[in-house]
Write a protein that holds these residues in place. Sequence first.
Motif, PDB file in Angstrom:
ATOM      1  N   VAL A  53       0.815  -1.219   0.000  1.00  4.67           N
ATOM      2  CA  VAL A  53       0.000   0.000   0.000  1.00  4.67           C
ATOM      3  C   VAL A  53       0.847   1.267   0.000  1.00  4.67           C
ATOM      4  N   LEU A  54       2.148   1.134   0.297  1.00  5.17           N
ATOM      5  CA  LEU A  54       3.016   2.318   0.310  1.00  5.17           C
ATOM      6  C   LEU A  54       3.317   2.810  -1.101  1.00  5.17           C
ATOM      7  N   GLU A  55       3.065   1.964  -2.104  1.00  3.03           N
ATOM      8  CA  GLU A  55       3.354   2.342  -3.495  1.00  3.03           C
ATOM      9  C   GLU A  55       2.253   3.184  -4.118  1.00  3.03           C
ATOM     10  N   ASP A  56       1.074   3.229  -3.484  1.00  2.00           N
ATOM     11  CA  ASP A  56      -0.048   3.926  -4.105  1.00  2.00           C
ATOM     12  C   ASP A  56      -0.992   4.454  -3.024  1.00  2.00           C
ATOM     13  N   ALA A  57      -1.013   5.788  -2.877  1.00  2.68           N
ATOM     14  CA  ALA A  57      -1.853   6.407  -1.845  1.00  2.68           C
ATOM     15  C   ALA A  57      -3.329   6.096  -2.059  1.00  2.68           C
ATOM     16  N   ALA A  58      -3.761   5.996  -3.313  1.00  5.51           N
ATOM     17  CA  ALA A  58      -5.172   5.708  -3.607  1.00  5.51           C
ATOM     18  C   ALA A  58      -5.544   4.314  -3.113  1.00  5.51           C
ATOM     19  N   ARG A  60      -3.874   2.708  -0.691  1.00  4.80           N
ATOM     20  CA  ARG A  60      -3.737   2.738   0.769  1.00  4.80           C
ATOM     21  C   ARG A  60      -5.036   3.241   1.414  1.00  4.80           C
ATOM     22  N   GLN A  61      -5.619   4.316   0.879  1.00  6.43           N
ATOM     23  CA  GLN A  61      -6.883   4.816   1.419  1.00  6.43           C
ATOM     24  C   GLN A  61      -8.047   3.933   0.962  1.00  6.43           C
ATOM     25  N   GLY A  62      -7.972   3.464  -0.275  1.00  6.91           N
ATOM     26  CA  GLY A  62      -9.056   2.674  -0.849  1.00  6.91           C
ATOM     27  C   GLY A  62      -9.333   1.393  -0.099  1.00  6.91           C
ATOM     28  N   ILE A  63      -8.284   0.722   0.378  1.00  4.46           N
ATOM     29  CA  ILE A  63      -8.494  -0.546   1.084  1.00  4.46           C
ATOM     30  C   ILE A  63      -9.149  -0.290   2.435  1.00  4.46           C
ATOM     31  N   LYS A  64      -8.835   0.836   3.053  1.00  2.93           N
ATOM     32  CA  LYS A  64      -9.471   1.187   4.335  1.00  2.93           C
ATOM     33  C   LYS A  64     -10.967   1.449   4.121  1.00  2.93           C
ATOM     34  N   ASP A  65     -11.286   2.117   3.010  1.00  2.00           N
ATOM     35  CA  ASP A  65     -12.690   2.379   2.686  1.00  2.00           C
ATOM     36  C   ASP A  65     -13.409   1.083   2.320  1.00  2.00           C
ATOM     37  N   TYR A  66     -12.727   0.229   1.563  1.00  3.40           N
ATOM     38  CA  TYR A  66     -13.320  -1.026   1.074  1.00  3.40           C
ATOM     39  C   TYR A  66     -13.760  -1.911   2.242  1.00  3.40           C
ATOM     40  N   SER A  67     -12.876  -2.027   3.239  1.00  2.00           N
ATOM     41  CA  SER A  67     -13.140  -2.929   4.367  1.00  2.00           C
ATOM     42  C   SER A  67     -13.814  -2.226   5.537  1.00  2.00           C
ATOM     43  N   ASN A  68     -13.811  -0.880   5.496  1.00  4.29           N
ATOM     44  CA  ASN A  68     -14.264  -0.096   6.643  1.00  4.29           C
ATOM     45  C   ASN A  68     -13.421  -0.451   7.870  1.00  4.29           C
ATOM     46  N   TRP A  69     -12.134  -0.632   7.650  1.00  6.61           N
ATOM     47  CA  TRP A  69     -11.178  -1.013   8.694  1.00  6.61           C
ATOM     48  C   TRP A  69     -10.012  -0.034   8.601  1.00  6.61           C
TER      49      TRP A  69
END
Length: 103
Positions: A53-58, A60-69
């Motif tokens: 996730v350090l290679e792509d900020a989108a 990195r944020q997107g996975i947090k939104d996807y899982s709500n975690w």
Amino acid sequence: MSDVQTWIKDTVTQNPVVLFMKGTAQFPQCGFSGRAVQLLKASGVQNLVTVNVLEDAAVRQGIKDYSNWPTIPQLYINGEFIGGSDIMSEMFENGELQALIKG
């Protein structure tokens, strides 16, 4: 659904075991991500797909939104969000993680 969300969904549903982490399996860049990789290897995972996730900020944020975690790493098995490092440790201790991976 954004392109990032679509990509994440495709990634987690098309690969049996996916770990979104900081760094790579060979070179984890945080202790929690390193621990997650160790637990998966100890559980006998064969085809681990990792996403740095350090290679792509989108992403990195997107996975947090996807899982709500809110935290990384995040483990997905067969398209289902399992949890982060602490949950993985608990599951490993009681054998659940190994059972999920062996499927």
